[in-house]
Design a protein around this motif. Structure first.
Motif, PDB file in Angstrom:
ATOM      1  N   ARG A 143      -1.746   2.028  -5.850  1.00  0.00           N
ATOM      2  CA  ARG A 143      -1.206   2.929  -5.655  1.00  0.00           C
ATOM      3  C   ARG A 143      -2.474   4.197  -5.185  1.00  0.00           C
ATOM      4  NH1 ARG A 143       2.978   0.713  -9.155  1.00  0.00           N
ATOM      5  NH2 ARG A 143       3.130  -0.922  -7.630  1.00  0.00           N
ATOM      6  N   VAL A 144      -1.772   4.966  -4.313  1.00  0.00           N
ATOM      7  CA  VAL A 144      -1.971   6.084  -3.558  1.00  0.00           C
ATOM      8  C   VAL A 144      -1.640   7.490  -3.901  1.00  0.00           C
ATOM      9  CG1 VAL A 144      -2.618   7.260  -1.357  1.00  0.00           C
ATOM     10  CG2 VAL A 144      -1.977   5.009  -1.435  1.00  0.00           C
ATOM     11  N   ALA A 145      -2.429   8.221  -4.081  1.00  0.00           N
ATOM     12  CA  ALA A 145      -2.099   9.379  -4.849  1.00  0.00           C
ATOM     13  C   ALA A 145      -1.850  10.382  -3.286  1.00  0.00           C
ATOM     14  CB  ALA A 145      -3.177  10.317  -5.638  1.00  0.00           C
ATOM     15  N   PRO A 146      -0.826  11.477  -3.270  1.00  0.00           N
ATOM     16  CA  PRO A 146      -0.606  12.447  -1.976  1.00  0.00           C
ATOM     17  C   PRO A 146      -1.669  12.417  -1.499  1.00  0.00           C
ATOM     18  CG  PRO A 146       0.942  12.665  -3.865  1.00  0.00           C
ATOM     19  CD  PRO A 146      -0.348  12.041  -4.961  1.00  0.00           C
ATOM     20  N   ASN A 147      -2.539  12.968  -2.548  1.00  0.00           N
ATOM     21  CA  ASN A 147      -4.473  13.664  -1.256  1.00  0.00           C
ATOM     22  C   ASN A 147      -4.981  12.394  -1.055  1.00  0.00           C
ATOM     23  OD1 ASN A 147      -5.629  12.066  -4.282  1.00  0.00           O
ATOM     24  ND2 ASN A 147      -6.819  13.918  -4.115  1.00  0.00           N
ATOM     25  N   GLY A 148      -4.595  11.166  -1.066  1.00  0.00           N
ATOM     26  CA  GLY A 148      -5.288   9.997  -1.001  1.00  0.00           C
ATOM     27  C   GLY A 148      -5.988   9.425  -1.669  1.00  0.00           C
ATOM     28  N   ASP A 149      -6.052   9.489  -3.233  1.00  0.00           N
ATOM     29  CA  ASP A 149      -6.879   8.827  -3.904  1.00  0.00           C
ATOM     30  C   ASP A 149      -6.436   8.186  -3.934  1.00  0.00           C
ATOM     31  OD1 ASP A 149      -8.723  11.380  -3.794  1.00  0.00           O
ATOM     32  OD2 ASP A 149      -8.701  12.213  -5.777  1.00  0.00           O
ATOM     33  N   LEU A 150      -7.217   6.637  -4.072  1.00  0.00           N
ATOM     34  CA  LEU A 150      -6.835   5.213  -4.923  1.00  0.00           C
ATOM     35  C   LEU A 150      -7.310   5.206  -6.202  1.00  0.00           C
ATOM     36  CD1 LEU A 150      -8.914   2.959  -2.004  1.00  0.00           C
ATOM     37  CD2 LEU A 150      -6.362   4.170  -1.759  1.00  0.00           C
TER      38      LEU A 150
ATOM     39  N   LYS B 279      -3.211   7.152   2.526  1.00  0.00           N
ATOM     40  CA  LYS B 279      -2.919   8.003   3.482  1.00  0.00           C
ATOM     41  C   LYS B 279      -2.809   8.484   4.934  1.00  0.00           C
ATOM     42  CE  LYS B 279      -2.328  13.473   2.679  1.00  0.00           C
ATOM     43  NZ  LYS B 279      -3.021  13.937   1.840  1.00  0.00           N
ATOM     44  N   ASP B 280      -4.737   8.035   5.748  1.00  0.00           N
ATOM     45  CA  ASP B 280      -5.057   8.151   6.821  1.00  0.00           C
ATOM     46  C   ASP B 280      -4.132   6.330   7.708  1.00  0.00           C
ATOM     47  OD1 ASP B 280      -6.703   5.511   5.572  1.00  0.00           O
ATOM     48  OD2 ASP B 280      -8.674   6.278   5.922  1.00  0.00           O
ATOM     49  N   GLY B 281      -3.294   5.699   6.951  1.00  0.00           N
ATOM     50  CA  GLY B 281      -2.130   3.942   6.972  1.00  0.00           C
ATOM     51  C   GLY B 281      -3.533   2.857   7.354  1.00  0.00           C
ATOM     52  N   ALA B 282      -4.462   3.183   6.826  1.00  0.00           N
ATOM     53  CA  ALA B 282      -5.640   1.497   6.639  1.00  0.00           C
ATOM     54  C   ALA B 282      -4.782   1.179   5.303  1.00  0.00           C
ATOM     55  CB  ALA B 282      -6.562   2.355   6.440  1.00  0.00           C
ATOM     56  N   LEU B 283      -4.425  -0.571   5.300  1.00  0.00           N
ATOM     57  CA  LEU B 283      -3.911  -1.957   4.326  1.00  0.00           C
ATOM     58  C   LEU B 283      -4.866  -0.929   3.218  1.00  0.00           C
ATOM     59  CD1 LEU B 283      -1.382  -2.462   3.602  1.00  0.00           C
ATOM     60  CD2 LEU B 283      -2.282  -4.417   3.829  1.00  0.00           C
ATOM     61  N   ILE B 284      -5.046  -0.766   1.642  1.00  0.00           N
ATOM     62  CA  ILE B 284      -5.480  -1.587   0.737  1.00  0.00           C
ATOM     63  C   ILE B 284      -5.096  -2.649  -0.317  1.00  0.00           C
ATOM     64  CG2 ILE B 284      -6.743  -0.927  -1.380  1.00  0.00           C
ATOM     65  CD1 ILE B 284      -7.767   1.490   1.171  1.00  0.00           C
ATOM     66  N   VAL B 285      -6.132  -3.611  -0.232  1.00  0.00           N
ATOM     67  CA  VAL B 285      -5.700  -4.838  -1.028  1.00  0.00           C
ATOM     68  C   VAL B 285      -7.299  -4.607  -2.025  1.00  0.00           C
ATOM     69  CG1 VAL B 285      -5.619  -7.723  -0.917  1.00  0.00           C
ATOM     70  CG2 VAL B 285      -5.156  -5.989   1.441  1.00  0.00           C
TER      71      VAL B 285
END
Length: 449
Positions: free
Chosen positions: A99-106, A425-431
């Motif tokens: 899950r992605v935190a609002p600041n972008g951390d995974l 946050k930058d629109g990339a997909l994290i898998v």
């Protein structure tokens, strides 16, 4: 893990890479949609409907779950033209939900290690600028949610196999500042243990998925105390009893864990939940039952309707009666909610996210990505990929297409089993995948949104 020769693996990967360049795949329907890993490649489209269900036990069930091998050197997910995948991290014990935190951390649930990891990526890169263990000493953590929803959450909620806990959180925390507070306790934890959580958009409701304790309620008992009719009058539609009481459900709570209530029943194992941004609807991806044949029953992704019953254990995909419960619940016939998107049987969908980022082409906006962990109960493997669910005007078309493949390299060799999926946050997909314990960042073009 087993090992295969590098040259053989490379040849298979190159062949699969050639498939990835083929565009304009026809829509596969009916039996033609029942493929296996050899037919998978980005762009392959499938539409499965309830009427496509074969009869149960038409083919003998198989046990085909082994074969996880070391990732061949330079192996990556195979993607549609214009997309690329970069490795974020490897060697993780069991990376599951991300899950992605609002600041972008995974935030990544490392379930077998009983901890939550955090990765802060360098701008426009897959390289972690910082990484840390946010919390440890958990119990097979899986679902993660930030509360309240929005830009300034104050808590990180974590779903253990047997409880929901929360940690105080300030924007940018890489480590929990205090001990966990238990919000929900006494969740049954045996067998299906993956517990996902999500908050409603207004933050008033905490959703929890609890999978079944068996394949087809073998230990539930024939009748509840007082009989089935009395039970049906006093409990939600399709509620189970005995060893399965409070399982195969989606539950809801207030954010403090109080006011427990049932949302929906008959969801054998809702391993992944998310809220659709366009509509605010809660979505589940569900692992259906095994041992009814190669293509029975279909897995699915669906909106979770309040008060709905999705069939387990007595029925599946509408009014199809499970042979092991024949004649047991005629009162439920005609009351089973048919899921929205049907996925090939035994694919094992584990997580779902909607794409609202700015990096992918515009026609991806509003669609959903689902990770398929892969089959164990099928003669020839299926799943082991990430698929895209197509939507139009906020509604599912029922169609899905292969997006990321290449995780299977032979009939008896698999290097990747996709689990977690999220939009950065930058629109990339994290898998994430837990075969080799890797995390990937998928981007389009130069990777900039």
């Amino acid at each position: 893990m087993i090992r295969i020769t590098g040259l053989a693996a490379l040849a298979l990967l190159l062949a699969s890479g050639a498939f990835a360049q083929q565009a304009g795949q026809p829509l596969l329907t009916g039996k033609k949609a029942f493929g296996d890993w050899k037919a998978d490649r980005p762009g392959v489209r499938r539409l499965i409907k309830p009427d496509d269900l074969p009869k149960p036990n038409a083919a003998e069930s198989a046990s085909n779950g082994g074969g996880v091998t070391d990732r061949p050197e330079d192996a990556k997910p195979i993607l549609p033209p214009g997309f690329s995948a970069e490795l974020v991290a490897s060697g993780i014990d069991s990376p599951r939900v991300v899950r992605v935190a609002p600041n972008g951390d995974l935030f990544v649930a490392d379930s077998r290690a009983n901890q939550i990891r955090v990765y802060r990526l360098a701008e426009g890169s897959a390289k972690p600028a910082e990484k840390s263990v946010f919390a440890k000493g958990l119990t097979r953590p899986y679902g993660i949610a930030f509360y309240p929803p929005g830009d300034k959450p104050q808590w990180v909620y974590v779903a253990n196999s047997n409880s929901i806990v929360r940690f105080a959180y300030r924007d940018g925390d890489l480590e929990a500042s205090g001990r966990p507070e238990t919000i929900v306790s006494d969740i049954p934890s045996s067998h299906h243990w993956t517990r996902d959580i999500a908050f409603s958009p207004d933050g008033r409701t905490l959703y929890l998925s609890v999978g079944s304790g068996s394949n087809t309620a073998e230990d539930m008992g024939a009748r509840p105390k007082g009989g089935v009719e009395e039970w049906a009058r006093s409990e939600p539609l399709g509620a189970t009893w005995g060893a399965e009481e409070g399982r195969a459900d989606v539950l809801a709570f207030d954010p403090d864990g109080k006011n427990r209530r049932m949302v929906a029943t008959g969801l054998r194992n809702c391993s992944g939940m998310t809220v659709q941004p366009a509509t605010g609807a809660l979505w589940c991806v569900v692992n259906e039952r095994d041992e009814l044949g190669d293509n029975v029953p279909f897995e699915y992704a669906t909106t979770v309707k309040d008060g709905a019953f999705y069939g387990w254990p007595w029925y599946y995909i509408g009014d199809n009666e499970d042979p092991s419960h024949k004649g047991a619940r005629p009162d439920l016939a005609g009351k089973v909610t048919v899921p929205d998107v049907l996925i090939q049987a035994h694919s094992a969908p584990l997580n779902i996210t909607f794409y609202e980022g700015g990096n992918f082409p515009a026609d991806y906006k509003g669609d959903a990505f689902v990770t398929l962990h892969g089959s164990w109960n099928r003669n020839v493997r299926t799943g082991y990929k990430v698929v895209r669910l197509r939507f139009k005007d906020g509604k599912p078309t029922g169609e899905y297409e292969d997006f990321a493949t290449g995780f299977v390299i032979a009939d008896d060799a698999v290097w990747g089993r996709p689990v977690g999926v999220a939009v950065a946050k930058d629109g990339a997909l994290i898998v994430t995948e837990d075969g080799n314990g890797t995390i990937w960042r998928v981007t389009y073009g130069d990777g900039r949104s």
